[in-house]
Design an enzyme around this catalytic site. Sequence first.
Site, PDB file in Angstrom:
ATOM      1  N   ARG A   1      -8.770  -0.442   4.540  1.00  0.00           N
ATOM      2  CA  ARG A   1      -7.912   0.574   3.939  1.00  0.00           C
ATOM      3  C   ARG A   1      -6.563  -0.014   3.565  1.00  0.00           C
ATOM      4  O   ARG A   1      -5.923   0.433   2.623  1.00  0.00           O
ATOM      5  CB  ARG A   1      -7.691   1.715   4.931  1.00  0.00           C
ATOM      6  CG  ARG A   1      -8.957   2.459   5.284  1.00  0.00           C
ATOM      7  CD  ARG A   1      -8.648   3.683   6.083  1.00  0.00           C
ATOM      8  NE  ARG A   1      -7.520   4.388   5.480  1.00  0.00           N
ATOM      9  CZ  ARG A   1      -6.972   5.466   6.039  1.00  0.00           C
ATOM     10  NH1 ARG A   1      -7.427   5.929   7.183  1.00  0.00           N
ATOM     11  NH2 ARG A   1      -5.960   6.077   5.465  1.00  0.00           N
TER      12      ARG A   1
ATOM     13  N   ARG B   1      -0.131  14.444  13.094  1.00  0.00           N
ATOM     14  CA  ARG B   1       0.393  14.163  11.753  1.00  0.00           C
ATOM     15  C   ARG B   1       0.487  15.420  10.877  1.00  0.00           C
ATOM     16  O   ARG B   1      -0.130  15.523   9.820  1.00  0.00           O
ATOM     17  CB  ARG B   1      -0.430  13.066  11.112  1.00  0.00           C
ATOM     18  CG  ARG B   1      -0.553  11.887  12.054  1.00  0.00           C
ATOM     19  CD  ARG B   1      -0.657  10.541  11.541  1.00  0.00           C
ATOM     20  NE  ARG B   1       0.073  10.120  10.414  1.00  0.00           N
ATOM     21  CZ  ARG B   1      -0.359   9.113   9.651  1.00  0.00           C
ATOM     22  NH1 ARG B   1      -1.512   8.559   9.915  1.00  0.00           N
ATOM     23  NH2 ARG B   1       0.363   8.726   8.626  1.00  0.00           N
TER      24      ARG B   1
ATOM     25  N   CYS C   1      -5.428  12.139  12.665  1.00  0.00           N
ATOM     26  CA  CYS C   1      -6.098  10.830  12.603  1.00  0.00           C
ATOM     27  C   CYS C   1      -5.932  10.195  13.981  1.00  0.00           C
ATOM     28  O   CYS C   1      -5.338  10.798  14.877  1.00  0.00           O
ATOM     29  CB  CYS C   1      -5.502   9.953  11.506  1.00  0.00           C
ATOM     30  SG  CYS C   1      -3.890   9.337  11.916  1.00  0.00           S
TER      31      CYS C   1
ATOM     32  N   ASP D   1       4.413   0.492  12.193  1.00  0.00           N
ATOM     33  CA  ASP D   1       3.199  -0.141  11.632  1.00  0.00           C
ATOM     34  C   ASP D   1       3.058  -1.590  12.067  1.00  0.00           C
ATOM     35  O   ASP D   1       2.052  -2.206  11.747  1.00  0.00           O
ATOM     36  CB  ASP D   1       3.219  -0.065  10.103  1.00  0.00           C
ATOM     37  CG  ASP D   1       3.010   1.351   9.622  1.00  0.00           C
ATOM     38  OD1 ASP D   1       3.168   1.600   8.414  1.00  0.00           O
ATOM     39  OD2 ASP D   1       2.703   2.219  10.449  1.00  0.00           O
TER      40      ASP D   1
ATOM     41  N   LYS E   1       0.843  -1.203   0.000  1.00  0.00           N
ATOM     42  CA  LYS E   1       0.000   0.000   0.000  1.00  0.00           C
ATOM     43  C   LYS E   1       0.877   1.250   0.000  1.00  0.00           C
ATOM     44  O   LYS E   1       0.668   2.171  -0.796  1.00  0.00           O
ATOM     45  CB  LYS E   1      -0.872   0.013   1.249  1.00  0.00           C
ATOM     46  CG  LYS E   1      -1.567   1.340   1.534  1.00  0.00           C
ATOM     47  CD  LYS E   1      -2.513   1.283   2.712  1.00  0.00           C
ATOM     48  CE  LYS E   1      -1.844   1.525   4.024  1.00  0.00           C
ATOM     49  NZ  LYS E   1      -1.579   2.920   4.348  1.00  0.00           N
ATOM     50  N   ASN E   2       1.894   1.264   0.854  1.00  0.00           N
ATOM     51  CA  ASN E   2       2.670   2.487   1.051  1.00  0.00           C
ATOM     52  C   ASN E   2       3.735   2.730  -0.008  1.00  0.00           C
ATOM     53  O   ASN E   2       4.443   3.726   0.047  1.00  0.00           O
ATOM     54  CB  ASN E   2       3.277   2.508   2.459  1.00  0.00           C
ATOM     55  CG  ASN E   2       2.198   2.667   3.512  1.00  0.00           C
ATOM     56  OD1 ASN E   2       1.037   2.967   3.186  1.00  0.00           O
ATOM     57  ND2 ASN E   2       2.545   2.450   4.756  1.00  0.00           N
TER      58      ASN E   2
HETATM   59  C1  EPZ Z   1       4.001   6.900   6.547  1.00  0.00           C
HETATM   60  O1  EPZ Z   1       3.170   7.903   7.083  1.00  0.00           O
HETATM   61  C2  EPZ Z   1       3.111   5.678   6.378  1.00  0.00           C
HETATM   62  N1  EPZ Z   1       2.041   5.996   5.433  1.00  0.00           N
HETATM   63  C3  EPZ Z   1       2.538   5.273   7.738  1.00  0.00           C
HETATM   64  O2  EPZ Z   1       1.795   4.085   7.545  1.00  0.00           O
HETATM   65  C4  EPZ Z   1       3.695   4.979   8.684  1.00  0.00           C
HETATM   66  O3  EPZ Z   1       3.172   4.680   9.957  1.00  0.00           O
HETATM   67  C5  EPZ Z   1       4.606   6.204   8.774  1.00  0.00           C
HETATM   68  O4  EPZ Z   1       5.065   6.579   7.455  1.00  0.00           O
HETATM   69  C6  EPZ Z   1       5.842   5.941   9.625  1.00  0.00           C
HETATM   70  O5  EPZ Z   1       6.547   4.848   9.100  1.00  0.00           O
HETATM   71  C7  EPZ Z   1       2.329   6.002   4.114  1.00  0.00           C
HETATM   72  O6  EPZ Z   1       3.456   5.765   3.694  1.00  0.00           O
HETATM   73  C8  EPZ Z   1       1.186   6.313   3.191  1.00  0.00           C
HETATM   74  P1  EPZ Z   1       5.870  10.264   8.697  1.00  0.00           P
HETATM   75  P2  EPZ Z   1       3.715   9.429   7.132  1.00  0.00           P
HETATM   76  O7  EPZ Z   1       5.775  11.538   7.906  1.00  0.00           O
HETATM   77  O8  EPZ Z   1       4.617   9.680   6.003  1.00  0.00           O
HETATM   78  C9  EPZ Z   1       6.038  13.590  12.039  1.00  0.00           C
HETATM   79  C10 EPZ Z   1      -0.060   2.695   7.692  1.00  0.00           C
HETATM   80  O9  EPZ Z   1      -0.512   2.102   8.668  1.00  0.00           O
HETATM   81  N2  EPZ Z   1       5.959  14.558  10.925  1.00  0.00           N
HETATM   82  O10 EPZ Z   1       7.028   9.348   8.445  1.00  0.00           O
HETATM   83  O11 EPZ Z   1       2.515  10.314   7.297  1.00  0.00           O
HETATM   84  C11 EPZ Z   1       4.770  12.773  12.191  1.00  0.00           C
HETATM   85  O12 EPZ Z   1       3.824  13.469  12.975  1.00  0.00           O
HETATM   86  C12 EPZ Z   1       0.378   4.131   7.813  1.00  0.00           C
HETATM   87  O13 EPZ Z   1       0.118   2.190   6.566  1.00  0.00           O
HETATM   88  C13 EPZ Z   1       6.026  15.928  11.206  1.00  0.00           C
HETATM   89  O14 EPZ Z   1       6.125  16.328  12.355  1.00  0.00           O
HETATM   90  O15 EPZ Z   1       4.540   9.426   8.474  1.00  0.00           O
HETATM   91  C14 EPZ Z   1       5.276  11.518  12.862  1.00  0.00           C
HETATM   92  O16 EPZ Z   1       5.361  11.750  14.246  1.00  0.00           O
HETATM   93  C15 EPZ Z   1       0.039   4.685   9.178  1.00  0.00           C
HETATM   94  N3  EPZ Z   1       5.964  16.811  10.174  1.00  0.00           N
HETATM   95  C16 EPZ Z   1       6.685  11.338  12.280  1.00  0.00           C
HETATM   96  O17 EPZ Z   1       7.037  12.608  11.723  1.00  0.00           O
HETATM   97  C17 EPZ Z   1       5.838  16.407   8.870  1.00  0.00           C
HETATM   98  O18 EPZ Z   1       5.800  17.272   7.958  1.00  0.00           O
HETATM   99  C18 EPZ Z   1       6.760  10.307  11.161  1.00  0.00           C
HETATM  100  O19 EPZ Z   1       5.749  10.628  10.243  1.00  0.00           O
HETATM  101  C19 EPZ Z   1       5.766  15.032   8.600  1.00  0.00           C
HETATM  102  C20 EPZ Z   1       5.836  14.124   9.650  1.00  0.00           C
END
Ligand code: EPZ
Length: 427
Positions: free
Chosen positions: A408, A133, A128, A316, A34-35
């Site tokens: 999802r 996020r 969410c 995850d 998915k990702n």
């Molecule tokens: C990706 O989400 C995945 N989704 C998530 O999978 C996964 O849990 C996550 O990476 C971490 O591995 C997809 O790839 C579609 P991040 P993402 O940006 O990119 C903070 C699932 O179950 N952050 O790596 O949204 C954020 O709040 C989903 O398949 C900021 O502060 O996660 C978090 O604490 C759930 N500012 C940390 O970084 C930003 O601009 C990591 O988030 C971006 C992120």
Amino acid sequence: MDSGSWLLTPEFMKSIVINGGRQLSGEVSISGAKNAALPIIAASLLCEGEHRIANVPSLVDVKTLTKILRNMGVTVELADHSAVIDSTKLANPEAPYDLVRTMRASVLVLGPLVARFGKARVSLPGGCAIGARPVNLHIMGLEKMGATIAIEHGYIEANAERLKGARIYFDIVTVTGTENLMMAAALADGVTILENAAREPEVIDLAHALIQMGAKIEGAGTDVIRITGVEKLRPMNYRVLPDRIETGTFVIAAAITNGSVIIRDCAPQHLDALLAKVAESGAEITLGEGTIRIVGSETIKPVNVKTLPHPGFPTDMQAQIMSLMCLAQGTSVINETIFENRFTHVAELRRMGADIVIEGGSAIVKGVPKLLGAPVMATDLRASASLILAGLAAEGQTVISRIYHLDRGYENIEGKLSALGADIKRV
Ligand code: EPZ
């Protein structure tokens, strides 16, 4: 409920019913990731022509992103795990709130739209269940590349003549932030360096798809990615890599039911951290070419887990391994460092008899001899999976509601589990 009436139940009212205690055995095939599929589908916005993407999982999130692209005037055909996408006639580079709010990853259209059209209007994704996020790092990167960004009425309004290469440092590792800016940089004027970049396999898969489109990218999979912008790209013909989180979920399903399962069409090399922990808990794991064989053990040993960016233990998989630890002989400490509220499954597992105490960002899981089936509620995608895993091992019946979260990110999980001998059905 008689056979006819369930037809009238709207999808989101359906539940999954599991009668636990069966040992899983047999073989299961893993779907596309998915990702990886989501950013790779978004990459089709970067150039005209017909993009072909194979091994696309049949998931609600993929359908949602498809709707967002169609809403822009992009033609998308999704059939039998493949997508044919043509963004030549893209008319309005906008992603509306009512679609974006159902899937945060929609923010992945932002980079490609600004890179190709010089403008984009994308709804800010809401928070969410697992955390606020924010997308501030996505925005910071685009501003460094010369875009002017306004946040008005819940929308990101981005404009740029032509993006310029820049050096961008992420103070927090962000997967979709890295992906969004890698796509934007592919068409920028000059060189972009992403520092402290995400190293997830899905980031590498996107880089491979972009390189096939003619992008110049070095270092994907390391924490420094160098992208040299080009004038134009060409359509991709790409196959998405296997889903490592679906794989990990089935690894735990075999371990928690003391089963014997062979997982096919997977990439074991993307799951070192998880496999090491499941082996440490006592399961016997044998790796083959694209296969993993797991044989569960009578007694489950406690393990401590700390979630980290790849190649560390994946956040995850945190909820899923917690279910396994609920039945360990001893106490495990699970420390979630990526998201601030990713323990919503704990209250539901407690309803099944789990003994879990949350201390700040850690869950202290004291193993219990058995879990008891109960009515529980899914709160987010991976929490749903942890409840299914607990239900497979629990004594008696577990009914999981709000399973739209599950759909999802998992393709036909109850079908795949039934084929392994689980007593599980959707009603
Ligand atoms: C990706 O989400 C995945 N989704 C998530 O999978 C996964 O849990 C996550 O990476 C971490 O591995 C997809 O790839 C579609 P991040 P993402 O940006 O990119 C903070 C699932 O179950 N952050 O790596 O949204 C954020 O709040 C989903 O398949 C900021 O502060 O996660 C978090 O604490 C759930 N500012 C940390 O970084 C930003 O601009 C990591 O988030 C971006 C992120």
